[in-house]
Design an enzyme around this catalytic site. Structure first.
Site, PDB file in Angstrom:
ATOM      1  N   HIS A  66       0.875  -1.275  -0.095  1.00  0.00           N
ATOM      2  CA  HIS A  66      -0.050   0.011  -0.042  1.00  0.00           C
ATOM      3  C   HIS A  66       0.897   1.363   0.042  1.00  0.00           C
ATOM      4  O   HIS A  66       0.372   2.379   0.309  1.00  0.00           O
ATOM      5  CB  HIS A  66      -0.899   0.132   1.196  1.00  0.00           C
ATOM      6  CG  HIS A  66      -1.922  -1.029   1.228  1.00  0.00           C
ATOM      7  ND1 HIS A  66      -2.944  -1.203   2.087  1.00  0.00           N
ATOM      8  CD2 HIS A  66      -2.444  -1.981   0.189  1.00  0.00           C
ATOM      9  CE1 HIS A  66      -3.745  -2.123   2.018  1.00  0.00           C
ATOM     10  NE2 HIS A  66      -3.628  -2.486   0.726  1.00  0.00           N
ATOM     11  N   LYS A 108      -2.716  -9.132  -6.748  1.00  0.00           N
ATOM     12  CA  LYS A 108      -3.097 -10.036  -7.748  1.00  0.00           C
ATOM     13  C   LYS A 108      -4.323 -10.737  -7.131  1.00  0.00           C
ATOM     14  O   LYS A 108      -4.715 -10.588  -6.018  1.00  0.00           O
ATOM     15  CB  LYS A 108      -2.081 -11.120  -7.847  1.00  0.00           C
ATOM     16  CG  LYS A 108      -1.647 -11.626  -9.059  1.00  0.00           C
ATOM     17  CD  LYS A 108      -1.504 -10.705 -10.198  1.00  0.00           C
ATOM     18  CE  LYS A 108      -1.183 -11.412 -11.704  1.00  0.00           C
ATOM     19  NZ  LYS A 108      -0.673 -10.650 -12.588  1.00  0.00           N
TER      20      LYS A 108
END
Length: 472
Positions: A66, A108
């Site tokens: 992040h 992903k």
């Protein structure tokens, strides 16, 4: 169906990061934060089949980093999807985006299914339910997490995803930006289909144009005449081979899961692709030799080998038999860490996946920007530029007394289309990133382009954390 070995792509990626960190002064706590996955979402949901039976499917969405938002990464439909694979692919996305200077964190996703075993209606129900699960946990959104196609998915699945997301978020004006790789009718972008393969071509072209590096490999500069083997003739492999052939390279081998073709005189990629689509494979193709055990083709003599299928294809078992001088990793993680050590000792140049297949995420970035701005690239300025060039040509003709032909005039005044601008941005990204990576390799005195790529990525990610004041 599970993998036959305990191989972990995520552990491999972490090992590559550790190797790169040896060349940097980086806080141990920061290094550990960078390596670990930030959020892991594993969930199960039911599918009601057409015959009334039920089965329970397993889905994943993993956000690795992040340090920049939104996070970005594809959705894979494969029976080999498991947590370790998705973690590894998410981690690769983080470093890939950092290396090519795309402002995304890595992510992903995937569903553990063989999509060939399901009909279109089932796949739509699966995709929409998967999307609903992501929405419930806020694992999707244009400012949060932006998926894209991957192995086993495509524009169709992305259209289902954006339609489902918009149904849940009717007030969100930028909802189209929740996913990329969409059809053009759903505000996709020109050039996205061939983007990854086009990026592979740009990357390999840039590598073979460095004369000193080619001399060290015993090769001439440029693509012309280079013998190429491609593993996988899906979207990425096809466009990689197509553009390399058009630039003068000679594709002499193509390997697929159900057999390969070998022809030292050269393979017409577009003809082979048409045959593959019609016949579900290469068997019976009238030109070249059909190789039943297609993985053998990876060890055949060539200048450039492009694994463009799945990960873990070149391992310690076959690395010593690889004869290629250059390996271009079009797939994610096709060369294991153990195999890479063997290949580097042999003097093989490995152009790493984290760089070479970044064309997809680069053009996805452009699509995301288009969705946020809600205007196509080139739409505002194209006609203005054409009129400006038309006046310039008229001035030149008046000054010289010579007139341009109609063909010359059309070529010179044509304004840039969305596709032109997208491919120009992609080329700039790939060229600049390779030059940065190769320069770092030489400055650090290391053999591995991969290590150089991870060094650059780690530096950029670390700066992001330090600028937030989280680490010294």
């Amino acid at each position: 169906m599970k993998k036959a070995t305990e191989y972990s792509l995520f552990n491999d990626v972490c090992s590559f990061v550790d190797d790169a960190a040896k060349h940097l002064e980086i806080h141990p706590g920061l290094l550990e934060q960078i390596k670990q996955c930030n959020s892991i979402y594993k969930f199960h949901f039911p599918l009601r089949n057409d015959d009334g039976t039920y089965e329970t499917l397993t889905g994943y969405r993993i956000q690795h980093s992040h340090h920049k938002l939104p996070v970005k990464g594809g959705i894979r439909y494969s029976e080999f999807v498991d947590e370790e694979e998705v973690k590894g692919l998410a981690a690769l996305m983080t470093y890939k985006c950092a290396l090519v200077n795309i402002p995304f964190g890595g992510a992903k996703g995937g569903i553990s299914i063989n999509p060939l075993k399901y009909n279109v209606n089932q796949l739509e129900r699966i995709t929409r339910r998967y999307t609903a699960e992501l929405i419930k946990k806020k694992f999707i959104g244009p400012a949060i997490d932006v998926p894209a196609p991957d192995y086993g998915t495509g524009a169709r699945e992305m259209a289902w995803i954006v339609d489902t997301f918009e149904a849940f978020s009717p007030e969100l004006i930028n909802a189209k930006g929740c996913v990329t790789g969409k059809p053009l009718s759903q505000h996709g972008i020109e050039g996205r289909t061939e983007a990854t393969g086009q990026g592979v071509f740009f990357g390999i072209r840039e590598a073979v144009n460095v004369e000193d590096d080619m001399k060290a490999l015993g090769l001439t500069k440029g693509l012309r005449g280079k013998k190429v083997i491609v593993q996988g003739l899906g979207n990425v492999g096809f466009y990689s081979a197509k553009y390399i052939s058009e630039a003068g390279g000679k594709v002499i081998g193509v390997a697929e899961w159900n057999g390969g073709i070998w022809d030292e005189s050269g393979i017409n990629i577009e003809e082979l692709k048409k045959y593959q689509i019609k016949n579900k494979g290469f068997k019976g193709y009238p030109k070249g030799e059909f190789i039943k055990n297609s993985k053998e083709i990876l060890t055949y003599d060539c200048d450039i080998l492009i694994p463009a299928a799945l990960e873990n294809q070149i391992t310690i078992e076959n690395a010593a038999n690889i004869k290629a001088k250059i390996i271009g990793e079009a797939a994610n993680g096709p060369v294991t860490q153990e195999a890479e050590k063997v290949l580097l000792e042999k003097g093989v140049m490995i152009i790493p996946d984290m760089y070479l297949n970044a064309g997809g995420v680069t053009v996805s970035y452009f699509e995301w920007l288009k969705n946020l701005s809600r205007v196509s690239f080139g739409k505002l300025e194209k006609r203005y530029d054409m009129e400006k060039y038309r006046k310039l040509l008229a001035t030149i003709e008046n000054a010289t007394g010579e007139e341009f032909t109609e063909e010359e005039r059309d070529a010179l005044i044509r304004g840039a289309s969305e596709r032109d601008l997208v491919l120009s941005g992609l080329e700039e990204t790939m060229v600049t990133a390779y030059q940065d990576m190769n320069r770092t390799r030489k400055e650090k005195g290391i053999e591995s382009l991969r290590t150089a790529g991870f060094i650059l990525a780690l530096e950029r990610i670390a700066i992001s954390y330090m600028d937030l004041g989280i680490f010294p």
